[in-house]
Design a protein around this motif. Structure first.
Motif, PDB file in Angstrom:
ATOM      1  N   VAL A  36       0.821  -1.210   0.000  1.00  0.00           N
ATOM      2  CA  VAL A  36       0.000   0.000   0.000  1.00  0.00           C
ATOM      3  C   VAL A  36       0.856   1.261   0.000  1.00  0.00           C
ATOM      4  CG1 VAL A  36      -1.637   1.350   1.379  1.00  0.00           C
ATOM      5  CG2 VAL A  36      -1.973  -1.118   1.091  1.00  0.00           C
ATOM      6  N   ASP A  39       2.556   1.718  -3.452  1.00  0.00           N
ATOM      7  CA  ASP A  39       1.565   2.107  -4.458  1.00  0.00           C
ATOM      8  C   ASP A  39       1.145   3.567  -4.276  1.00  0.00           C
ATOM      9  OD1 ASP A  39       1.327  -0.012  -6.147  1.00  0.00           O
ATOM     10  OD2 ASP A  39      -0.624  -0.696  -5.438  1.00  0.00           O
ATOM     11  N   ALA A  40       0.832   3.954  -3.045  1.00  0.00           N
ATOM     12  CA  ALA A  40       0.385   5.321  -2.771  1.00  0.00           C
ATOM     13  C   ALA A  40       1.485   6.334  -3.047  1.00  0.00           C
ATOM     14  CB  ALA A  40      -0.085   5.436  -1.321  1.00  0.00           C
ATOM     15  N   PHE A 111      -7.729   3.711  -7.564  1.00  0.00           N
ATOM     16  CA  PHE A 111      -7.557   4.049  -6.153  1.00  0.00           C
ATOM     17  C   PHE A 111      -8.839   4.502  -5.465  1.00  0.00           C
ATOM     18  CE2 PHE A 111      -2.731   4.880  -5.551  1.00  0.00           C
ATOM     19  CZ  PHE A 111      -2.465   3.645  -6.108  1.00  0.00           C
ATOM     20  N   ASP A 114     -10.578   2.750  -2.527  1.00  0.00           N
ATOM     21  CA  ASP A 114      -9.567   1.946  -1.825  1.00  0.00           C
ATOM     22  C   ASP A 114      -8.915   2.865  -0.793  1.00  0.00           C
ATOM     23  OD1 ASP A 114      -7.470   0.432  -0.949  1.00  0.00           O
ATOM     24  OD2 ASP A 114      -6.809  -0.207  -2.933  1.00  0.00           O
ATOM     25  N   ARG A 117      -4.855   3.450   0.010  1.00  0.00           N
ATOM     26  CA  ARG A 117      -4.077   3.872  -1.158  1.00  0.00           C
ATOM     27  C   ARG A 117      -4.486   5.267  -1.614  1.00  0.00           C
ATOM     28  NH1 ARG A 117      -3.374  -0.337  -5.921  1.00  0.00           N
ATOM     29  NH2 ARG A 117      -5.645  -0.327  -5.905  1.00  0.00           N
ATOM     30  N   GLU A 118      -5.780   5.540  -1.643  1.00  0.00           N
ATOM     31  CA  GLU A 118      -6.259   6.846  -2.103  1.00  0.00           C
ATOM     32  C   GLU A 118      -5.833   7.954  -1.139  1.00  0.00           C
ATOM     33  OE1 GLU A 118     -10.456   9.087  -3.288  1.00  0.00           O
ATOM     34  OE2 GLU A 118     -10.477   7.270  -2.048  1.00  0.00           O
ATOM     35  N   GLU A 183       1.173   4.091   8.166  1.00  0.00           N
ATOM     36  CA  GLU A 183       1.356   4.317   6.733  1.00  0.00           C
ATOM     37  C   GLU A 183       1.447   5.806   6.429  1.00  0.00           C
ATOM     38  OE1 GLU A 183      -2.025   2.343   5.140  1.00  0.00           O
ATOM     39  OE2 GLU A 183      -1.129   0.341   5.233  1.00  0.00           O
ATOM     40  N   SER A 255      -3.447   0.491 -11.962  1.00  0.00           N
ATOM     41  CA  SER A 255      -3.930   0.797 -10.616  1.00  0.00           C
ATOM     42  C   SER A 255      -5.057  -0.132 -10.175  1.00  0.00           C
ATOM     43  CB  SER A 255      -4.408   2.254 -10.554  1.00  0.00           C
ATOM     44  OG  SER A 255      -5.548   2.459 -11.379  1.00  0.00           O
ATOM     45  N   SER A 258      -3.472  -5.233  -7.746  1.00  0.00           N
ATOM     46  CA  SER A 258      -2.805  -5.111  -6.460  1.00  0.00           C
ATOM     47  C   SER A 258      -1.290  -5.104  -6.654  1.00  0.00           C
ATOM     48  CB  SER A 258      -3.202  -6.280  -5.549  1.00  0.00           C
ATOM     49  OG  SER A 258      -2.512  -6.204  -4.324  1.00  0.00           O
TER      50      SER A 258
END
Length: 507
Positions: A36, A39-40, A111, A114, A117-118, A183, A255, A258
């Motif tokens: 996560v 990705d973010a 995203f 989600d 992540r968003e 995170e 996106s 996963s």
């Protein structure tokens, strides 16, 4: 003319920056894998990273250098350009900050909905948006330095920027925040690292500005004089951003997968190593030489095409053949597990095919802008980018990570082919019989190298499968074997002339 020597200097410093970039990305991959946070961070920091790369590698040279002039007029235009680009970039940064949720939704449509992540991508993007004006100021100073023939420090700035980023990542690791922090905290650290890199690049460029370049001060007349540079920057930035724009479209398609955005990012970073060498040399050295014109313009254009392919062809085939062991050695440790390696390697094997295409495109774009045909670059890619995006989004559902990667291949091929045909029709892209023979020899040499690497990799399958540091000697041996085979065949077939190469390095 010291063209080749200057190009070699820029290429060597760019290589240093890319190696440091690998160290940075390997550290991030080890800490966060393709989860996560990774990705973010990739989605949220896309715009600041895009600004740092483009403006740090000479993207404004084509807009500023030809319009600078001399004497007091040059100093006036330089001051105006610095203020104007800083003002526009600050306005864009403010807009991006306010509308960051929509920016993230546009760049990563998978995203929204989600939560982690968003929200993480929005946070990282807002924290690092200050990089836009910092990079714009550094980019103008780099263009002024390159116009004055000072190519070393502008090429060095991205490398020192990466040193600053790595230092912050080391502090993150030593603080223990990766294990104990949230995170949100980890994303704040990564955004801070990106800002630190932009600040370092700006400081280096301030030290490299030509003496008296900004002595004229700021006035309405200076701003008016700099307006043509701002208008000209759009096409040049578009051309320089093409690899990143293709990646952003591919990342948007990925996106929905996963770990897809992070895997595609790490794969793209491997591809950018040889591509960055060609791009930085074209922006800092080749473009001014082409703009100067002269009777040797046709010869210079032809030799530039050959030089780009000479580097890009073996890099592409070698990376495609050795994708899995390269990814395993560089990234597979910590949170970057074998599944992440497999996902990233599939993307690398396909994206590697774009290296010679995009390297050739960078040279062709430099030719087009030097001759006043920058609109050809835009026209070709206004068609290519949507088609590539269509291929990427269509393939993501059935082909997984291969779908977005193939979208990048399609967009690169269509855009470069369209630009090449347009230049050829205007007599700006010609290869004589000797040039065509050398290009065919380069292709043959690279193909033979790839075949030899496939056989050798099969023979060394045991050590390579072990991965990690155990695979380093085998991988290093394969790389050395590839370099030796390609170099020997290219020289034997006349694709590379060693006496001419030695002579160029001494000039």
């Amino acid at each position: 003319m010291a063209l080749f020597r200057h190009a070699s200097t820029v290429a060597a410093l760019t290589l240093t920056s890319r190696v440091l970039g690998f160290a940075r990305d390997a550290a991030i991959a080890s800490l966060f894998g393709t989860g996560v946070v990774a990705d973010a961070a990739v989605a949220g920091l896309a715009l600041p990273q895009l600004a740092r790369r483009l403006l740090g590698e000479g993207a404004l040279n084509g807009a500023i250098a030809p319009r600078l002039g001399e004497g007091e007029a040059a100093a006036q235009r330089a001051s105006g350009a610095l203020a104007l680009f800083a003002l526009v970039a600050s306005a864009l940064a403010l807009i991006a900050y306010v509308f960051m949720p929509w920016v993230v939704a546009l760049m990563a449509p998978g995203f929204p909905g989600d939560g982690p992540r968003e929200l993480g991508a929005v946070l990282a993007g807002r924290l690092a948006v200050i990089c836009l004006p910092l990079a714009a100021i550094a980019g103008v100073l780099a263009a002024l330095a390159n116009a004055a023939g000072r190519v070393t420090r502008p090429a060095m700035a991205p490398a020192l920027g990466n040193v600053a980023v790595i230092a912050v990542i080391v502090l993150l690791y030593l603080s223990g925040a990766v294990e104990t922090g949230s995170e949100v905290a980890n994303l704040a650290w990564l955004a801070g690292a990106t800002v630190a890199g932009a600040v370092m690049q700006l400081l280096v460029m301030l030290s490299a500005r030509p003496e008296g370049a900004l002595a004229a001060g700021l006035s309405p007349a200076a701003l008016r004089a700099a307006m043509p540079m701002l208008f000209a920057a759009g096409p040049t930035l578009f051309a320089a951003a093409l690899p990143q724009l293709r990646f952003l479209l591919a990342a948007a398609a990925a996106s929905t997968l996963s770990g897809g955005v992070a895997a595609l990012f790490f794969a793209n970073r491997l591809v950018e190593l040889p591509l960055g060498l060609v791009g930085a040399s074209a922006g800092a050295v080749l473009l001014p030489a082409l703009a100067a014109g002269g009777r040797d313009g046709t010869e210079l254009r032809a030799r530039s095409v050959e030089a780009a392919l000479a580097l890009a062809l073996p890099a592409a085939l070698g990376l495609a053949v050795l994708a899995h062991p390269i990814v395993a050695v560089l990234f597979q440790r910590g949170a970057f597990d074998p599944a992440a390696t497999e996902l990233t390697a599939r993307a690398v094997a396909l994206l590697a095919l774009t290296i010679p295409i995009q390297a050739l495109e960078k040279v062709l774009a430099a030719i087009a802008f030097a001759r006043g045909f920058g609109r050809l670059v835009i026209r070709a890619n206004l068609v290519a980018l949507p088609l590539g995006a269509l291929a990427g989004f269509s393939g993501a559902g059935t082909l997984g990570i291969a779908g977005p990667a193939l979208g990048v291949v399609a967009a690169s091929l269509i855009g470069t082919a369209g630009l090449a045909l347009a230049l050829a029709r205007r007599g700006l892209l010609t290869l004589d019989r000797t040039g065509r023979r050398r290009v065919l020899a380069l292709i043959a040499s690279a193909g033979a190298m790839a075949l030899a690497l496939m056989l050798a990799a099969h023979w060394l399958e045991g050590p390579l499968v072990a991965g990690g540091w155990h695979a380093v000697p085998a991988l290093a041996g394969l790389v050395g074997l590839g370099v030796a085979i390609y170099g020997a065949l290219a020289a034997a077939l006349g694709a590379v002339r060693l006496p001419a190469l030695r002579s160029a390095l001494r000039k």
